[in-house]
Design an enzyme around this catalytic site. Structure first.
Site, PDB file in Angstrom:
ATOM      1  N   GLU A  63       0.851  -1.191   0.000  1.00  0.00           N
ATOM      2  CA  GLU A  63       0.000   0.000   0.000  1.00  0.00           C
ATOM      3  C   GLU A  63       0.884   1.238   0.000  1.00  0.00           C
ATOM      4  O   GLU A  63       1.776   1.388   0.838  1.00  0.00           O
ATOM      5  CB  GLU A  63      -0.932   0.033   1.212  1.00  0.00           C
ATOM      6  CG  GLU A  63      -1.814   1.289   1.158  1.00  0.00           C
ATOM      7  CD  GLU A  63      -2.937   1.324   2.176  1.00  0.00           C
ATOM      8  OE1 GLU A  63      -3.131   0.332   2.887  1.00  0.00           O
ATOM      9  OE2 GLU A  63      -3.605   2.375   2.248  1.00  0.00           O
ATOM     10  N   GLU A  88       4.923   5.156   3.324  1.00  0.00           N
ATOM     11  CA  GLU A  88       4.331   6.472   3.592  1.00  0.00           C
ATOM     12  C   GLU A  88       5.479   7.444   3.837  1.00  0.00           C
ATOM     13  O   GLU A  88       6.530   7.069   4.360  1.00  0.00           O
ATOM     14  CB  GLU A  88       3.399   6.370   4.815  1.00  0.00           C
ATOM     15  CG  GLU A  88       2.849   7.659   5.382  1.00  0.00           C
ATOM     16  CD  GLU A  88       2.090   8.513   4.378  1.00  0.00           C
ATOM     17  OE1 GLU A  88       1.069   8.065   3.832  1.00  0.00           O
ATOM     18  OE2 GLU A  88       2.538   9.655   4.128  1.00  0.00           O
ATOM     19  N   ASP A 115       9.666   8.062  -0.297  1.00  0.00           N
ATOM     20  CA  ASP A 115       8.904   8.190  -1.537  1.00  0.00           C
ATOM     21  C   ASP A 115       8.788   6.806  -2.165  1.00  0.00           C
ATOM     22  O   ASP A 115       9.801   6.169  -2.474  1.00  0.00           O
ATOM     23  CB  ASP A 115       9.616   9.163  -2.485  1.00  0.00           C
ATOM     24  CG  ASP A 115       8.742   9.525  -3.678  1.00  0.00           C
ATOM     25  OD1 ASP A 115       8.115   8.619  -4.269  1.00  0.00           O
ATOM     26  OD2 ASP A 115       8.689  10.711  -4.029  1.00  0.00           O
ATOM     27  N   ASP A 139      -3.087  12.068  -2.915  1.00  0.00           N
ATOM     28  CA  ASP A 139      -3.241  13.531  -2.958  1.00  0.00           C
ATOM     29  C   ASP A 139      -3.707  13.906  -4.366  1.00  0.00           C
ATOM     30  O   ASP A 139      -3.034  13.574  -5.350  1.00  0.00           O
ATOM     31  CB  ASP A 139      -1.895  14.203  -2.654  1.00  0.00           C
ATOM     32  CG  ASP A 139      -1.433  13.900  -1.238  1.00  0.00           C
ATOM     33  OD1 ASP A 139      -2.039  14.416  -0.290  1.00  0.00           O
ATOM     34  OD2 ASP A 139      -0.475  13.118  -1.086  1.00  0.00           O
ATOM     35  N   ASP A 175     -11.830  10.096  -4.453  1.00  0.00           N
ATOM     36  CA  ASP A 175     -13.135  10.769  -4.357  1.00  0.00           C
ATOM     37  C   ASP A 175     -13.162  12.001  -5.259  1.00  0.00           C
ATOM     38  O   ASP A 175     -14.054  12.826  -5.147  1.00  0.00           O
ATOM     39  CB  ASP A 175     -13.413  11.191  -2.900  1.00  0.00           C
ATOM     40  CG  ASP A 175     -12.403  12.207  -2.403  1.00  0.00           C
ATOM     41  OD1 ASP A 175     -11.191  11.985  -2.619  1.00  0.00           O
ATOM     42  OD2 ASP A 175     -12.812  13.237  -1.829  1.00  0.00           O
ATOM     43  N   THR A 208     -11.120   4.616   4.940  1.00  0.00           N
ATOM     44  CA  THR A 208      -9.941   5.388   5.334  1.00  0.00           C
ATOM     45  C   THR A 208     -10.356   6.815   5.679  1.00  0.00           C
ATOM     46  O   THR A 208     -11.450   7.262   5.345  1.00  0.00           O
ATOM     47  CB  THR A 208      -8.894   5.428   4.207  1.00  0.00           C
ATOM     48  OG1 THR A 208      -9.387   6.293   3.173  1.00  0.00           O
ATOM     49  CG2 THR A 208      -8.582   4.057   3.652  1.00  0.00           C
ATOM     50  N   GLU A 211     -11.265   8.792   2.656  1.00  0.00           N
ATOM     51  CA  GLU A 211     -12.561   8.415   2.098  1.00  0.00           C
ATOM     52  C   GLU A 211     -13.661   9.128   2.892  1.00  0.00           C
ATOM     53  O   GLU A 211     -14.578   9.704   2.310  1.00  0.00           O
ATOM     54  CB  GLU A 211     -12.779   6.898   2.184  1.00  0.00           C
ATOM     55  CG  GLU A 211     -14.171   6.525   1.702  1.00  0.00           C
ATOM     56  CD  GLU A 211     -14.496   5.044   1.837  1.00  0.00           C
ATOM     57  OE1 GLU A 211     -13.834   4.350   2.626  1.00  0.00           O
ATOM     58  OE2 GLU A 211     -15.420   4.604   1.141  1.00  0.00           O
TER      59      GLU A 211
HETATM   60  C1  LIG Z   1      -4.599  12.112   0.725  1.00  0.00           C
HETATM   61  S1  LIG Z   1      -3.613  11.110   1.714  1.00  0.00           S
HETATM   62  C2  LIG Z   1      -4.523   9.574   1.775  1.00  0.00           C
HETATM   63  C3  LIG Z   1      -4.106   8.714   2.921  1.00  0.00           C
HETATM   64  C4  LIG Z   1      -4.844   7.371   3.050  1.00  0.00           C
HETATM   65  N1  LIG Z   1      -4.557   6.505   1.938  1.00  0.00           N
HETATM   66  C5  LIG Z   1      -6.321   7.571   3.189  1.00  0.00           C
HETATM   67  O1  LIG Z   1      -7.079   7.130   2.296  1.00  0.00           O
HETATM   68  O2  LIG Z   1      -6.730   8.150   4.196  1.00  0.00           O
HETATM   69  C6  LIG Z   1      -2.286  10.673   0.619  1.00  0.00           C
HETATM   70  C7  LIG Z   1      -1.120  10.059   1.349  1.00  0.00           C
HETATM   71  O3  LIG Z   1      -0.150   9.628   0.415  1.00  0.00           O
HETATM   72  C8  LIG Z   1       1.130   9.940   0.913  1.00  0.00           C
HETATM   73  N2  LIG Z   1       2.029  10.046  -0.255  1.00  0.00           N
HETATM   74  C9  LIG Z   1       1.941  10.937  -1.262  1.00  0.00           C
HETATM   75  N3  LIG Z   1       2.907  10.741  -2.161  1.00  0.00           N
HETATM   76  C10 LIG Z   1       3.644   9.675  -1.696  1.00  0.00           C
HETATM   77  C11 LIG Z   1       4.798   9.015  -2.183  1.00  0.00           C
HETATM   78  N4  LIG Z   1       5.404   9.398  -3.326  1.00  0.00           N
HETATM   79  N5  LIG Z   1       5.284   7.976  -1.489  1.00  0.00           N
HETATM   80  C12 LIG Z   1       4.695   7.584  -0.331  1.00  0.00           C
HETATM   81  N6  LIG Z   1       3.587   8.189   0.191  1.00  0.00           N
HETATM   82  C13 LIG Z   1       3.077   9.226  -0.492  1.00  0.00           C
HETATM   83  C14 LIG Z   1       0.936  11.249   1.656  1.00  0.00           C
HETATM   84  O4  LIG Z   1       1.938  11.480   2.615  1.00  0.00           O
HETATM   85  C15 LIG Z   1      -0.439  11.031   2.293  1.00  0.00           C
HETATM   86  O5  LIG Z   1      -0.348  10.438   3.556  1.00  0.00           O
END
Ligand SMILES: C[S@@+](CC[C@H](N)C(=O)[O-])C[C@H]1O[C@@H](n2cnc3c(N)ncnc32)[C@H](O)[C@@H]1O
Length: 230
Positions: A63, A88, A115, A139, A175, A208, A211
Site C-alpha cells: 500500500e 508512507e 517516496d 493527494d 473521491d 480510510t 474516504e
Molecule cells: C490524501 S492522503 C490519503 C491517505 C490514506 N490513503 C487515506 O485514504 O486516508 C495521501 C497520502 O499519500 C502519501 N504520499 C503521497 N505521495 C507519496 C509518495 N510518493 N510515497 C509515499 N507516500 C506518499 C501522503 O503522505 C499522504 O499520507
C-alpha cells in the site's frame, strides 16, 4: 543514487505535501518504541528482500501512501496469510499506523518511510513481486497546473508493471472525479492493463480517513481495479 536527485535534478516532482503536521507525544513514543520492530530502513547500496524481513511465504501486498494506516490493518486482518508492506512519507501517519499494529497485535505488516517511487525503483531486491498494490485516495492535485504532481503517472505504472506478479492487481480509489479520469487515461494509454471487473474495489479495502473526508463533502467514491497479466 540514494536520494531523490539525479544529476542535480529531482527525479520526481513531490506527490505529497511537504509538511503534514507534527507528531503527537503518543505517536512519538510509539515510533521510538516500535519502529525497530515493524519499520524497514533502507540505505544506499543495500536492497530490501521482503523474503528475509517478513516471516512466512504468503503473497506480498503493497500500500502506497497509507496515511493513518486504516487499510493496512484491514488488509492484515482480512488476509492473514499475506505480508503487507506499507510505504508512507509522513511520520505522524506512521506513528498512528504503528499504534494500530501494536493494539491489534498484527505480525504481518512492515512499514517503510520514503517516496514510494524511489523505494520501488531502487531498493527492492529482484525478484520482489506483489500480488496486490493499493493507492487509496492519493493527494489529488486537482488543478490542471499541478496535475504533474499526481502520483499516478506513466512512470509509476511502469514501476508497477515490473513489480506485480503475473495476474497481480492494482487498486486505486479516489473521491475526486478529475483524478478518476486522469487514472483511467494514464492506465489505458499503457499496453497490457485490463480492468479487473471480477473484483469489487470497495470490498477490497477498509474505510480510510480520506474516504470519510470525501463522503463528508458528498463526493462520489471511485474504486478502480486493474489486472496486470504479466
Ligand atoms: C490524501 S492522503 C490519503 C491517505 C490514506 N490513503 C487515506 O485514504 O486516508 C495521501 C497520502 O499519500 C502519501 N504520499 C503521497 N505521495 C507519496 C509518495 N510518493 N510515497 C509515499 N507516500 C506518499 C501522503 O503522505 C499522504 O499520507
Amino acid at each position: 543514487m540514494s536520494n531523490l536527485k539525479r544529476n542535480g535534478s529531482l527525479r520526481w516532482t513531490p506527490s505529497y505535501l511537504r509538511r503534514q503536521g507534527q507528531m503527537t507525544p503518543g505517536q512519538k513514543r510509539i515510533y521510538r518504541d516500535k519502529w525497530d520492530d515493524f519499520g524497514l530502513e533502507f540505505r544506499y547500496g543495500e536492497l530490501i528482500d521482503p523474503a528475509v524481513v517478513f516471516p512466512g511465504d504468503g503473497p506480498l501486498h503493497l500500500e502506497i501512501g497509507f496515511g493513518m494506516g486504516e487499510n493496512l490493518i484491514f488488509q492484515a486482518k482480512t488476509h492473514p496469510e499475506a505480508r503487507i508492506l506499507g510505504i508512507e512519507v509522513h511520520k505522524p501517519g506512521i506513528g498512528s499506523a504503528l499504534k494500530k499494529i501494536e493494539q491489534e497485535k498484527l505480525g504481518n505488516i512492515r512499514l517503510m518511510r520514503g517516496d514510494a517511487r524511489l523505494i520501488l525503483s531502487d531498493y527492492l531486491v529482484e525478484p520482489t513481486r506483489f500480488r496486490q498494490i493499493s493507492v487509496l485516495f492519493p493527494d489529488p492535485w486537482p488543478d490542471p497546473e499541478s496535475a504533474h504532481r499526481r502520483i499516478v503517472q506513466d512512470d509509476l505504472l511502469a514501476l508497477f508493471e515490473a513489480r506485480l506478479s503475473p495476474g497481480g492487481i492494482l487498486h486505486i480509489a479516489t473521491d475526486v472525479d478529475v483524478y478518476r479520469d486522469h487514472c483511467l487515461e494514464i492506465v489505458s494509454a499503457r499496453k497490457g492493463w485490463e480492468k479487473a471487473g471480477d473484483y469489487d474495489g470497495k470490498r477490497m479495502r477498509g474505510p480510510t480517513r480520506y474516504e470519510l473526508k470525501g463522503l463528508e463533502k458528498d463526493h462520489t467514491i471511485h474504486d478502480m481495479v486493474f489486472r496486470w497479466p504479466g
